[in-house]
Design a protein around this motif. Structure first.
Motif, PDB file in Angstrom:
ATOM      1  N   PRO A 131       0.847  -1.211   0.000  1.00  7.03           N
ATOM      2  CA  PRO A 131       0.000   0.000   0.000  1.00  7.03           C
ATOM      3  C   PRO A 131       0.874   1.250   0.000  1.00  7.03           C
ATOM      4  N   PRO A 132       0.409   2.332  -0.626  1.00  5.72           N
ATOM      5  CA  PRO A 132       1.195   3.579  -0.623  1.00  5.72           C
ATOM      6  C   PRO A 132       1.340   4.117   0.795  1.00  5.72           C
ATOM      7  N   GLY A 133       2.438   4.821   1.041  1.00  6.22           N
ATOM      8  CA  GLY A 133       2.632   5.425   2.362  1.00  6.22           C
ATOM      9  C   GLY A 133       3.469   4.592   3.303  1.00  6.22           C
ATOM     10  N   ARG A 134       3.775   3.316   2.912  1.00  4.92           N
ATOM     11  CA  ARG A 134       4.647   2.524   3.768  1.00  4.92           C
ATOM     12  C   ARG A 134       6.063   3.098   3.729  1.00  4.92           C
ATOM     13  N   THR A 135       6.642   3.334   4.896  1.00  5.52           N
ATOM     14  CA  THR A 135       7.971   3.944   4.982  1.00  5.52           C
ATOM     15  C   THR A 135       9.049   2.895   4.728  1.00  5.52           C
ATOM     16  N   PRO A 136      10.022   3.177   3.847  1.00  4.74           N
ATOM     17  CA  PRO A 136      11.124   2.217   3.652  1.00  4.74           C
ATOM     18  C   PRO A 136      11.871   1.985   4.974  1.00  4.74           C
ATOM     19  N   ILE A 137      12.288   0.760   5.204  1.00  2.31           N
ATOM     20  CA  ILE A 137      12.993   0.411   6.441  1.00  2.31           C
ATOM     21  C   ILE A 137      14.478   0.286   6.135  1.00  2.31           C
ATOM     22  N   VAL A 138      15.299   1.012   6.879  1.00  2.00           N
ATOM     23  CA  VAL A 138      16.747   0.922   6.725  1.00  2.00           C
ATOM     24  C   VAL A 138      17.247  -0.176   7.659  1.00  2.00           C
ATOM     25  N   THR A 139      18.017  -1.129   7.114  1.00  3.63           N
ATOM     26  CA  THR A 139      18.538  -2.249   7.917  1.00  3.63           C
ATOM     27  C   THR A 139      20.014  -2.023   8.199  1.00  3.63           C
ATOM     28  N   ARG A 140      20.413  -2.211   9.459  1.00  6.60           N
ATOM     29  CA  ARG A 140      21.816  -2.029   9.835  1.00  6.60           C
ATOM     30  C   ARG A 140      22.328  -3.277  10.558  1.00  6.60           C
ATOM     31  N   LEU A 141      23.554  -3.677  10.230  1.00  5.14           N
ATOM     32  CA  LEU A 141      24.212  -4.793  10.916  1.00  5.14           C
ATOM     33  C   LEU A 141      25.176  -4.213  11.945  1.00  5.14           C
ATOM     34  N   VAL A 142      25.016  -4.647  13.186  1.00  2.00           N
ATOM     35  CA  VAL A 142      25.851  -4.093  14.269  1.00  2.00           C
ATOM     36  C   VAL A 142      26.394  -5.239  15.118  1.00  2.00           C
ATOM     37  N   ALA A 143      27.700  -5.250  15.328  1.00  2.79           N
ATOM     38  CA  ALA A 143      28.311  -6.289  16.160  1.00  2.79           C
ATOM     39  C   ALA A 143      27.878  -6.122  17.613  1.00  2.79           C
ATOM     40  N   ASP A 144      27.797  -7.229  18.318  1.00  2.00           N
ATOM     41  CA  ASP A 144      27.329  -7.246  19.703  1.00  2.00           C
ATOM     42  C   ASP A 144      28.179  -6.337  20.606  1.00  2.00           C
ATOM     43  N   ASN A 146      26.548 -19.949   7.112  1.00  2.00           N
ATOM     44  CA  ASN A 146      25.110 -19.794   6.902  1.00  2.00           C
ATOM     45  C   ASN A 146      24.588 -18.511   7.528  1.00  2.00           C
ATOM     46  N   GLY A 147      25.074 -18.228   8.751  1.00  2.00           N
ATOM     47  CA  GLY A 147      24.660 -17.010   9.446  1.00  2.00           C
ATOM     48  C   GLY A 147      25.048 -15.769   8.660  1.00  2.00           C
ATOM     49  N   ARG A 148      26.264 -15.784   8.110  1.00  2.00           N
ATOM     50  CA  ARG A 148      26.733 -14.645   7.303  1.00  2.00           C
ATOM     51  C   ARG A 148      25.864 -14.490   6.051  1.00  2.00           C
ATOM     52  N   ALA A 149      25.516 -15.614   5.419  1.00  2.00           N
ATOM     53  CA  ALA A 149      24.697 -15.564   4.192  1.00  2.00           C
ATOM     54  C   ALA A 149      23.303 -15.012   4.494  1.00  2.00           C
ATOM     55  N   ARG A 150      22.723 -15.418   5.634  1.00  2.00           N
ATOM     56  CA  ARG A 150      21.382 -14.927   5.998  1.00  2.00           C
ATOM     57  C   ARG A 150      21.400 -13.421   6.247  1.00  2.00           C
ATOM     58  N   LEU A 151      22.379 -12.957   7.027  1.00  2.00           N
ATOM     59  CA  LEU A 151      22.444 -11.523   7.342  1.00  2.00           C
ATOM     60  C   LEU A 151      22.733 -10.690   6.096  1.00  2.00           C
ATOM     61  N   LYS A 152      23.543 -11.234   5.193  1.00  2.00           N
ATOM     62  CA  LYS A 152      23.837 -10.516   3.939  1.00  2.00           C
ATOM     63  C   LYS A 152      22.544 -10.361   3.123  1.00  2.00           C
ATOM     64  N   ALA A 153      21.762 -11.447   3.050  1.00  2.00           N
ATOM     65  CA  ALA A 153      20.526 -11.412   2.254  1.00  2.00           C
ATOM     66  C   ALA A 153      19.525 -10.416   2.843  1.00  2.00           C
ATOM     67  N   ILE A 154      19.366 -10.415   4.166  1.00  2.00           N
ATOM     68  CA  ILE A 154      18.368  -9.534   4.793  1.00  2.00           C
ATOM     69  C   ILE A 154      18.830  -8.076   4.738  1.00  2.00           C
ATOM     70  N   TYR A 155      20.141  -7.870   4.746  1.00  2.00           N
ATOM     71  CA  TYR A 155      20.688  -6.513   4.691  1.00  2.00           C
ATOM     72  C   TYR A 155      20.500  -5.906   3.303  1.00  2.00           C
ATOM     73  N   GLU A 156      20.624  -6.741   2.270  1.00  2.00           N
ATOM     74  CA  GLU A 156      20.669  -6.218   0.902  1.00  2.00           C
ATOM     75  C   GLU A 156      19.308  -5.914   0.309  1.00  2.00           C
ATOM     76  N   THR A 157      18.218  -6.493   0.841  1.00  2.00           N
ATOM     77  CA  THR A 157      16.912  -6.235   0.237  1.00  2.00           C
ATOM     78  C   THR A 157      15.793  -6.295   1.270  1.00  2.00           C
ATOM     79  N   THR A 158      14.736  -5.541   1.005  1.00  2.09           N
ATOM     80  CA  THR A 158      13.521  -5.625   1.829  1.00  2.09           C
ATOM     81  C   THR A 158      12.401  -6.304   1.042  1.00  2.09           C
ATOM     82  N   ASP A 159      12.708  -6.808  -0.153  1.00  2.00           N
ATOM     83  CA  ASP A 159      11.723  -7.491  -0.994  1.00  2.00           C
ATOM     84  C   ASP A 159      11.541  -8.916  -0.483  1.00  2.00           C
TER      85      ASP A 159
END
Length: 680
Positions: free
Chosen positions: A440-453, A592-605
């Motif tokens: 729906p129109p008006g949804r705000t894009p979400i910025v994803t950030r990876l941060v070490a513990d 696997n963990g690195r691959a998952r975080l890379k995928a979620i960081y690169e797209t919100t689709d």
């Protein structure tokens, strides 16, 4: 014995081991294909054996003894005309000792490595030979096996099955030639007994023409079974629910937003299905925030306009209550009563709701598993909606459907986990699918950030800043109690830490072990902004809608699945404020963990994420417990075999229509007597 008859039973123990591998007859035995191959068709001189590679050596035993330093082991030395090789066995039986008698000629197959005394093999495969004994004429297949079932025994069973099983070609010649597929028997024999010159890489990555033929038939059998399930359901009767349009038009006019093109298309598809006298079986899938609930509400309203009940079942109380509030807010101004049922309701409230349902006052019902209890009367159920359908078992969905006698209700299943196209074409081929592929129109894009513990303090400061600006934040943790094995930060500990670090803010805590009324109270406080920070487990993964929440922190993000990360991220970005999702991870990251975080960081689709998830985890997580009869694919790959999936889908129609006996034989070949029509 008949080609698909049971494997002969030399011993009950062997039969039990074969059953563990899913082998019940000769056809199963031949479809139990090698996972890799070893080349025992040639010999290598000891001097020429490359370190780190597998080789077959033929040599004479020069010396053998059991040593006890640094541990008990059997050590032997072999010699050929080019040099010596050490064999070491850390676990051994007397039979191996008898083979390793000085002067005995043996063949040893294994990985050559550099040892203290020169080249060595540890636990090689060993056999006694005479000089000049013939070498095998085919590569040696290595099969998936189980304890107590040796590879040599597997190979004998396969040879026996070749002598008894039906190897008939089931594909029409014209179809096989048009798809450039190899013959069935030739492909099977090639995979079980590849010639010495076979291209090993093509065999092991399953791109060889013989593999393509096996994968095509597997996909074809799956398509035929799912298509038959689809047609079988259409032979049942359902109440025809025409689109009368009065109340649905009023609801659309009253909404503070316009339907997207995708929503309007899905509403039309569902409305047409509901008007038919056979049961709809439709999957409504869309990304986080794509607006599935309003589509379901319009379908339920169509049933109510025709005097029929509609029920929406959700897997958690938080999600079910969210749906109830939305539906009641939309529909009660139109004079439509919505009932609410959950396992935690007080007896008086529950009795009142059951009475409303029984006397017809409330045609629409929302609830959790409580809907399928015997006390809930839904004899007039016209439409059953199941949200997050993969979280329910087959029996639970059947129980909802079986509330009606004499006919079946229409079924609408919803999933906020987008399903990749290849998966929908294969595992979901028995369903009609509506896709909400726009937000729906008006949804705000979400910025994803990876941060070490190690930078946790910075994240806490960011939470403080967001809340000072009037916004709210989620902080999600994967466990409730301390786990020594996973060593994860727990929700309870995190809550205590944030209370201490953010004294000026109200910090709430919600998790699955809270009583339902406590959970509801915490969620209400967060919804009203009485609580600024909500520490939670994944109970807030789906359905929670708080537009003022603009920051999501996910603790130990590397431990979550991709779909779950995407769902959690979708809890923010629902209002006008800029939103962000912080993925806190602990080092070191697994591959696997690195691959998952890379995928979620690169797209919100969500569809791109679903494709990446399919590559990482395979189809099991998507299919879940959706069906009892969905045949899982053993060999075909949904990522690399797209052309075969499309071809099998088309061929299934032709085989069903023109060669029904061949279709029957194909199902028997792949599923034996265990194939059953899909029911849920």
């Amino acid at each position: 014995m008949a080609g698909n008859g049971p494997v002969r039973k030399p011993a009950s123990a062997l039969t039990g081991r074969l059953h563990k591998l899913g082998i019940y007859n000769d056809a199963d035995m031949l479809l139990h294909l090698p996972m890799r191959y070893e080349d025992e068709t040639r010999l290598v001189n000891i001097r020429d054996a490359a370190s780190g590679a597998s080789a077959q050596i033929e040599a004479e035993v020069e010396h053998a003894e059991v040593t006890f330093r640094p541990r008990r082991q059997l050590v032997a030395r072999l010699r050929d005309e080019s040099g010596t090789l050490c064999l070491r066995f850390l676990n051994f039986y007397p039979a191996i000792q008898k083979l390793l008698i000085p002067g005995q000629r043996v063949r040893a197959f294994g990985e050559v490595r550099s040892g203290f005394w020169g080249p060595e093999m540890i636990h090689p495969r060993l056999q006694a030979v005479s000089s000049g004994d013939a070498l095998p004429q085919a590569l040696t297949p290595i099969y998936p096996a189980t304890a107590g079932l040796a590879q040599a025994a597997m190979r004998k069973l396969v040879l026996r099955a070749f002598g008894r099983a039906s190897l008939a070609e089931l594909l029409p010649d014209a179809l096989r030639k048009s798809l450039k597929l190899a013959g069935w028997e030739r492909s099977l024999r090639y995979l079980h007994q590849p010639p010495p010159d076979a291209r090993l890489p093509a065999l092991e990555d399953r791109s060889h023409p013989a593999w393509r033929r096996i994968k095509f038939d597997e996909l074809l059998a799956q398509q035929i079974q799912l298509r038959r399930a689809y047609l079988e359901r259409r032979s049942h009767t359902a109440a025809a629910i025409p689109a009368l349009g009065r109340l649905t038009a009023l609801l659309i006019a009253a909404l503070p937003f316009a339907l997207t093109g995708a929503q309007a298309r899905a509403v039309d598809e569902i409305a047409r299905d509901l008007a038919q006298p056979w049961p709809m079986q439709r999957l409504l899938q869309g990304d986080v925030g794509s607006g599935k609930t309003i589509v379901a509400a319009l379908a339920m309203l169509q049933a109510a306009e025709n005097g029929l009940q509609a029920a929406l079942m959700a897997p958690t109380e938080i999600l079910a209550e969210q749906h109830f509030r939305k539906l009641a807010g939309w529909l009660e101004p139109l004079g439509v009563t919505v009932a609410w049922l959950s396992g935690s309701q007080k007896k008086r409230e529950r009795t009142a709701m059951l009475e409303r349902i029984a006397n017809g006052e409330a045609l629409l019902v929302v609830g959790t598993h409580a809907l399928i209890e015997d006390s809930v009367g839904l004899e007039n159920l016209g439409l059953a909606v199941v949200d997050e359908q993969h979280r329910f078992g087959v029996r639970q969905r059947l129980a909802l459907r079986e509330k009606v006698s004499g006919r079946l209700p229409h079924m609408l299943m919803m999933s906020a986990t987008p399903i990749p196209r290849t998966l929908a074409m294969s595992y979901m081929a028995d369903l009609d699918v509506s896709v909400l592929d726009e937000l729906p129109p008006g949804r705000t894009p979400i910025v994803t950030r990876l941060v070490a513990d190690a930078r946790r303090d910075e994240v806490i400061a960011r939470v403080r800043d967001a809340c000072r600006e009037g916004r709210q934040a989620y902080w999600v943790c994967p466990l409730i109690e301390e786990s020594e094995t996973l060593q994860l930060q727990t929700a309870v500990e995190t809550h205590e830490t944030l209370v201490a670090e953010l004294p000026e803010l109200q910090v709430g805590l919600v998790h699955g072990r809270l009583k339902p009324d406590e959970k509801a109270s915490v969620m209400d406080a967060f919804l009203r902004n009485e609580t600024q920070v909500l520490v939670a487990t994944t109970v807030i993964e789906v359905g929670v809608d708080v537009p003022n929440a603009s920051l999501m922190v996910i603790e130990h993000a590397e431990r979550f699945g991709l779909a779950q990360l995407h769902q959690l991220r979708g809890r923010v970005g629902r209002g006008a404020a800029a939103s962000s999702c912080v993925l806190l991870y602990a080092s070191p990251l697994s591959q696997n963990g690195r691959a998952r975080l890379k995928a979620i960081y690169e797209t919100t689709d969500g569809f791109e994420i679903a494709r990446a998830d399919l590559q990482l985890r395979g189809p099991g997580e998507f299919v879940g417990a959706r069906q009892s009869g969905v045949p899982l694919l053993r060999y075909a790959n949904l990522d690399t075999d797209v052309d075969l999936i499309e071809a099998a889908k088309q061929a299934a129609e032709e085989l069903q229509a023109r060669y029904p006996e061949a279709a029957d034989d194909l199902l028997r070949r792949w599923y034996g007597g265990r194939s059953e029509l899909l029911k849920a």
